[in-house]
Design an enzyme around this catalytic site. Structure first.
Site, PDB file in Angstrom:
ATOM      1  NE  ARG A 192      -0.651   4.788   9.097  1.00 24.62           N
ATOM      2  CZ  ARG A 192      -1.957   4.520   8.980  1.00 24.62           C
ATOM      3  NH1 ARG A 192      -2.464   4.203   7.817  1.00 24.62           N
ATOM      4  NH2 ARG A 192      -2.752   4.595  10.027  1.00 24.62           N
TER       5      ARG A 192
ATOM      6  NE  ARG B  16      -3.606  -2.364   2.361  1.00 21.62           N
ATOM      7  CZ  ARG B  16      -4.512  -2.696   3.260  1.00 21.62           C
ATOM      8  NH1 ARG B  16      -4.749  -1.877   4.275  1.00 21.62           N
ATOM      9  NH2 ARG B  16      -5.197  -3.804   3.156  1.00 21.62           N
TER      10      ARG B  16
ATOM     11  CB  SER C 243     -10.935  -4.242   8.718  1.00 18.77           C
ATOM     12  OG  SER C 243     -12.027  -3.398   8.519  1.00 18.77           O
TER      13      SER C 243
ATOM     14  NE  ARG D 242      -1.551  -1.850  11.413  1.00 13.97           N
ATOM     15  CZ  ARG D 242      -2.466  -0.931  11.099  1.00 13.97           C
ATOM     16  NH1 ARG D 242      -3.708  -1.051  11.558  1.00 13.97           N
ATOM     17  NH2 ARG D 242      -2.152   0.095  10.342  1.00 13.97           N
TER      18      ARG D 242
ATOM     19  CD  GLU E 223      -8.282  -1.262  10.836  1.00 16.98           C
ATOM     20  OE1 GLU E 223      -8.449  -0.036  10.894  1.00 16.98           O
ATOM     21  OE2 GLU E 223      -8.417  -1.935   9.795  1.00 16.98           O
TER      22      GLU E 223
END
Length: 425
Positions: free
Chosen positions: A280, A265, A355, A394, A352
């Site tokens: 991130r 990403r 999801s 994460r 987070e």
RNA sequence: GGAGAGGUGGCCGAGUGGUUGAAGGCGCAGCACUGGAAAUGCUGUUUACUCGUAAGGGUAACGAGGGUUCGAAUCCCUCCCUCUCCGCCA
């Protein structure tokens, strides 16, 4: 993609739901739709007459009529007139259809009736918490990136040299832990009935459009310059598109897949955020869960999907909470979504880690994934769902922090110890 | 990357530019026959859009997109994919 007929027939209701998500106006779309149908009517009438002429000429030729005779000449010239008329109409209709397509592709999914109303992430609803007893009671010695660098198992500096900032290299124990996590998650999901797939990591534009990343979020993905190929931002894209343009038989449903892929990403627009650590990155690993289900079971399948993701956190004894996203925070393609947030001691808050979305028929309409029921005629769109189960990087961050003692020693979660053959990282 | 062959309905497989959404076969569904089944016979068996309350009608689709023609699965062009051989490579 929303159903154009639904927009046409229930404009008020659709508009009201869209208003919960943002500023959208259906009027231009409806006008184009009207124009398009009018043009379609004219076109098909012309085509119909054209077909008739073709048949007539054929019949006459067959009986031996002279091709140069007056009656055939007359038909031919009418045929030519129709062709001319059509050549004017067709581009117009195509253009309008293309415009409709663009408008439809840029409308987000309608929130489910169960989705809580809200403007932004602050109005998400916390559904439950788990494992608060595992939250470290002492002050953390080091955030995960520091402990990782201190141990020599995470290297950001060299990764920036090799690639850019927001990349990491895992060395030794971290690499082993990463691999163990992937393996552990996959094994569990396979046990719960998911069929593992390893899809292509490069995907084409049609696939990205099918799941909703294109056209709106082009700047979020990496694109190969010489080919119509992109680096996959999530396994959701290749796995969902596995069944694109297919008509499944209802007994095949539900189809449940789990997939490990790296994810890429660009993180455009998040320059200042999470600049340190594993939270991130431009490249991270993820195990994803993807389901294709009958609409009647999609709500149940959604709940069980969330549970399957939660099961991983519970097995790892990582404290987390479950949020249900409100209408204002819902992702573009989702009708309903739960986020799992893991406790991150360095941040002193939940972050987070998964999801889990129900897209209903939004993606299946775009990707044209249908199914047939033996007793019913016609086809229906499947419902697609997916969720992280989980984001590996994460998870690693959460372990490096929640499993760290006051001296900066990191234990390995019990369930991973057999695989790694030790108790301390 | 070079050379060649090919892409037709759920599958196999015909198809000469003329009424072909597409022969034939297999499969599948229904009906008949049967005590029941097999075999046999008959009927049916794509999808999308659109018009219509419905019955039903119109249009489109033979890998995709263009072109020629009154008319294209059939002829021409471009692209994609598959297969075979050669080269390269994990």
């Amino acid at each position: 993609m929303l159903d154009l007929r639904q927009i046409r027939d229930n404009t008020q209701a659709v508009q009201a739901l869209l208003n919960q998500r943002g500023d959208y106006n259906l009027q231009p779309l409806l006008e184009l739709d009207l124009q398009q149908r009018e043009l379609e009517k004219q076109r098909s009438q012309l085509q119909s007459r054209g077909n008739e002429i073709g048949k007539l000429v054929g019949q006459k030729m067959r009986v031996g009529t002279n091709p140069d005779s007056g009656e055939i000449q007359l038909l031919r010239s009418e045929g030519n007139e129709i062709k001319t008329a059509l050549s004017q109409l067709e581009p117009k209709e195509k253009e309008i259809k293309a415009q409709i397509e663009i408008l439809l592709l840029t409308l987000p999914n309608l929130p489910s009736e169960n989705t809580p109303l809200g403007k932004n992430e602050e109005q998400n609803v916390e559904v439950r918490r788990w494992g608060e007893e595992y939250i470290p009671s002492f002050k953390l010695a080091m955030p995960h990136w520091e402990v990782g660098e201190a141990m020599g198992i995470l290297n950001f500096e060299r990764s920036a040299k090799v690639a850019q900032s927001r990349f990491v290299t895992l060395i030794g124990a971290a690499a082993a832990l990463e691999r163990a996590l992937i393996n552990f998650m996959l094994k569990r999901h396979i046990q719960s009935g998911y069929v593992e797939v390893i899809p292509p990591f490069l995907i084409n534009s049609t696939s990205l459009t099918g799941t909703g990343q294109l056209p709106k979020f082009a700047e979020e993905s990496f694109k190969c310059s010489h080919d119509d190929l992109w680096l996959t931002p999530t396994a959701e894209v290749p796995v969902t598109n596995l069944y694109r343009d297919e008509i499944l038989e209802s007994p095949q449903l539900p189809i449940r897949h789990c997939a490990y892929t790296p994810c890429f990403r660009r993180e455009a627009g998040s320059y200042g955020r999470d600049t340190r650590g594993l939270i991130r990155l431009h490249q991270f690993n993820k195990v994803e869960l993807v389901k294709f289900v009958h609409p009647d079971t999609s709500e149940l399948e959604h709940q069980s999907l969330v549970q399957d993701a939660e099961g991983i956190l519970q097995a790892l004894k990582l404290p987390y909470r479950v949020l249900e996203l409100c209408t204002g925070d819902l992702g573009f393609s989702a009708a309903r979504c739960y986020d799992l947030e893991v406790w991150l001691p360095s941040a002193g808050k939940y972050r987070e880690i998964s999801s889990c979305s129900n897209f209903k028929d939004f993606q299946s309409r775009r990707a044209n994934i249908r199914f047939k029921e033996p007793t019913k005629k016609g086809t229906q769109f499947v419902h697609t769902l997916n969720g992280s189960g989980l984001a590996i990087g994460r998870t690693m961050a959460a372990i490096l922090e929640n499993y760290q003692d006051s001296h900066g020693i990191v234990r390995i979660p019990e369930v991973l110890q057999p695989e790694l053959g030790r108790e301390i990282l």
